[in-house]
Structure formats: C-alpha cells, structure tokens
Design a protein around this motif. Structure first.
Motif, PDB file in Angstrom:
ATOM      1  N   SER A 251       0.825  -1.206   0.000  1.00 37.55           N
ATOM      2  CA  SER A 251       0.000   0.000   0.000  1.00 37.55           C
ATOM      3  C   SER A 251       0.859   1.256   0.000  1.00 37.55           C
ATOM      4  O   SER A 251       0.578   2.223  -0.711  1.00 37.55           O
ATOM      5  CB  SER A 251      -0.924  -0.001   1.223  1.00 37.55           C
ATOM      6  N   GLN A 252       1.915   1.226   0.791  1.00 40.39           N
ATOM      7  CA  GLN A 252       2.814   2.376   0.847  1.00 40.39           C
ATOM      8  C   GLN A 252       3.506   2.595  -0.496  1.00 40.39           C
ATOM      9  O   GLN A 252       3.631   3.736  -0.965  1.00 40.39           O
ATOM     10  CB  GLN A 252       3.842   2.169   1.952  1.00 40.39           C
ATOM     11  N   ALA A 253       3.957   1.490  -1.133  1.00 36.88           N
ATOM     12  CA  ALA A 253       4.638   1.617  -2.427  1.00 36.88           C
ATOM     13  C   ALA A 253       3.688   2.136  -3.502  1.00 36.88           C
ATOM     14  O   ALA A 253       4.112   2.853  -4.418  1.00 36.88           O
ATOM     15  CB  ALA A 253       5.205   0.257  -2.832  1.00 36.88           C
ATOM     16  N   ALA A 254       2.411   1.772  -3.390  1.00 41.63           N
ATOM     17  CA  ALA A 254       1.435   2.180  -4.408  1.00 41.63           C
ATOM     18  C   ALA A 254       0.806   3.531  -4.108  1.00 41.63           C
ATOM     19  O   ALA A 254       0.187   4.137  -4.989  1.00 41.63           O
ATOM     20  CB  ALA A 254       0.344   1.120  -4.514  1.00 41.63           C
ATOM     21  N   GLY A 255       0.959   3.992  -2.867  1.00 32.97           N
ATOM     22  CA  GLY A 255       0.333   5.255  -2.501  1.00 32.97           C
ATOM     23  C   GLY A 255      -1.167   5.129  -2.355  1.00 32.97           C
ATOM     24  O   GLY A 255      -1.917   6.078  -2.619  1.00 32.97           O
ATOM     25  N   MET A 256      -1.642   3.949  -1.958  1.00 34.95           N
ATOM     26  CA  MET A 256      -3.070   3.699  -1.754  1.00 34.95           C
ATOM     27  C   MET A 256      -3.277   3.146  -0.343  1.00 34.95           C
ATOM     28  O   MET A 256      -2.361   2.585   0.249  1.00 34.95           O
ATOM     29  CB  MET A 256      -3.601   2.656  -2.746  1.00 34.95           C
ATOM     30  N   ASN A 257      -4.482   3.259   0.152  1.00 30.71           N
ATOM     31  CA  ASN A 257      -4.762   2.592   1.407  1.00 30.71           C
ATOM     32  C   ASN A 257      -5.003   1.110   1.126  1.00 30.71           C
ATOM     33  O   ASN A 257      -5.317   0.729  -0.010  1.00 30.71           O
ATOM     34  CB  ASN A 257      -5.944   3.229   2.143  1.00 30.71           C
TER      35      ASN A 257
END
Length: 330
Positions: A251-257
C-alpha cells in the motif's frame, strides 16, 4: 581450478558435430521450427557450427506452414536416419500427424535406441511424443491451449505451467519462443556456457529462462491493468520478490490505502495482494530450484524468509511438498 576449466574447454572444443532431423508437416507452426534451429545454428566453436539440421517430412514432400510459407524437405522421416536427434515442432497440423503410424514408429525406434540421441518437442509436438507412448511416466509440458488434449494421455506427468522439461534423452517445451529457451539449455549442456551465451546474444534473448518458470507469465498481467500505479507495483514485486511485500508495504509503495489496493487487485487480477505476491514468489522459487540451489537459499531469495513458509506455499499451489515437486519435474 584453471586446469579443470581448461579440461572442460578442451572437451567442448573437441565435440563432434551433432545432426538434428527436424520434422516438418502441413500447418506446422513456423516459429516452433525457426526459433530452435536458429539457436542451434548460432552455436559456433572455432568458426565451426556445432549442429547440422536436416529437414524431413513424413513423405519427403514439401509442406506448407500454418503461416502459408512453403518449405521443401531434405528427405523423408525414416527409421534408417542416422542423425543424433529428432526435433518435433507443434502447430495446427499436429492433429493430423497424430494419426500417422509411420511417425509413431520412427519416434518409438529412436526412443529404444542406445546412445545419446534426443527426442525434442516444441509446443504441441509433445502430443506426438505422447501418442507414441514415449512420455509415459515422464514429466512433460506443452502449450497451455492444449490442456484438453493432454487428458487423453493419462500416463504422462503433465505440468502445463512449466516452460520446459527434460528427463534422460527426452525434452519437451511449452511452445513458440520457449523452444528457443530449450535449445539454449541443450547448447549449454553440449557446448558450454560461453557458446550458449554467444548464441543468446546473437538472437538477442535471455540465456537462462529456466524450465521451472511459468509459461503463463502471470506477471505480464500487470501490463494490462487499468492504472499505471498498479502496473509499476507489480513490476516491483516481480523484479524484487525477496523484499517485504506485506499489505502495508504494498500500500505504501502504491500510494493507496490497503482497502483500495485490495479492490484494485481483485478487479484487475482476480486475486488478493497476498495471493499475488505468493504466486510470484512460488514462480521465482521454481526457477531457482531448477538451478540446484539449496532449499534454504531458494526460500530466502524468493522472499519466503524461511523454508517452512515456502513449503506451505508449494503445498497450497501444487498439493505437494517442495522436494516432491522437484523430484517430479526437476
């Protein structure tokens, strides 16, 4: 060590040239033929080609490939041939060849011969080997689209998720470009890594796409997702499966929750992020296992962390332990 390497070089440079009969038939897949033979043709030691190809058809007559190209055969497929190996490509025309008793007779004769002669199939050419009975009790693969036909040969240990298989003198590959991978592996075994690398460079292909890797290339699904963010994330997981790819890290790598990311994975890949990561790691591990690396190193390099987690993943995917999988398809 230098003496050992020198001895190996001497062995490879003193090899006898191998002759390969290449079976042709109407509606053959041209790339199944041209890919492997181009690789074999690129295997050169001291300016001398290490393989000679002879093109044969069931009746010695010209054939027309599935793409429409007319190919003239050098001769007729026969039990009297003294070539070292027989290469059997695939294509739509395989269905008609399966009914050729004379073709099965030649294959059975070659399988029964003593020596080091090989039977090599590309794509659905494996079905021709299966029809002749020479794959019974052996691991084999073929193109994934032929799954229904493989059920007719229950004694064959089919694994259509493999790029290639080899046992003793019988080799199969999944199809189309994987025939090049198999040819390069054979060149490496016959002539050494230097010659195989030179051939791979000539063809501008990867030298070692191991037989254990998936022919489905599941990570390519990332190229067809609806958003670039997910595509980039998938490429990161594929290229570095050993990193921490927990849901939070993804999630952090994708910038999504986490919830949004999980919804995107289900929408585009029909699986959860955790299932996708495990699938990628298992596929990576399969390739490493075929390199004869220690199980613990494979587990670490694939991102499982420890051997027990890798074993559980293999059990979920294939219903067998790692060692059982390797003994069947290694």
């Amino acid at each position: 060590m230098m003496s050992q390497m020198s001895n190996r070089h001497q062995i490879w440079t003193n090899l006898m040239i191998r002759t390969i009969d290449v079976l042709l038939f109407d509606d053959v897949n041209l790339l199944d033929v041209s890919g492997p033979v181009q690789a074999f043709g690129a295997a050169v030691i001291d300016a001398r080609s290490q393989y000679t190809m002879r093109y044969v058809s069931p009746n010695g007559q010209p054939v027309r490939a599935a793409c429409g190209l007319r190919i003239v055969a050098d001769g007729q497929l026969s039990t009297r041939s003294n070539s070292d190996d027989l290469l059997i490509p695939g294509g739509k025309g395989v269905d008609a060849i399966l009914k050729h008793a004379s073709v099965q007779e030649v294959i059975q004769d070659r399988a029964a011969r003593e020596g080091h002669g090989r039977l090599i199939s590309v794509c659905s050419g494996a079905l021709i080997l299966a029809a002749a009975g020479v794959l019974d009790g052996r691991p084999a693969t073929t193109h994934w689209s032929r799954s229904a036909e493989t059920r007719q040969y229950e004694n064959v240990l089919w694994d259509l998720d493999l790029i290639s298989t080899s046992e003793e003198r019988i080799f199969t590959s999944a199809g189309v470009t994987t025939g090049i991978d198999l040819a390069l592996a054979i060149i490496r075994a016959d002539c050494g890594p230097k010659v195989a690398l030179a051939a791979a460079r000539e063809l501008v292909v990867q030298l070692r796409r191991t037989g254990g890797q998936s022919q489905y290339a599941i990570h390519l699904a990332g190229q067809f997702t609806r958003d670039d963010t997910l595509t980039r994330l998938i490429e990161q997981v594929v290229s570095q499966p050993q990193l921490d790819w927990s849901l939070n890290a993804l999630s952090q790598a994708a910038g999504m929750n986490p919830r949004t990311l999980s919804r995107h994975f289900q929408r585009d890949l029909q699986e959860s992020p955790a299932q996708f990561v495990e699938r990628i790691r298992v596929d990576h591990a399969r390739g490493l296992l075929f390199e004869n690396l220690p199980f613990k190193q494979v587990a670490a390099d694939s991102g499982f962390g420890d051997l027990q987690r890798m074993r559980r993943a293999f059990q979920r995917r294939f219903g067998v332990h790692v060692s059982e999988y390797l003994s069947s398809f290694g």
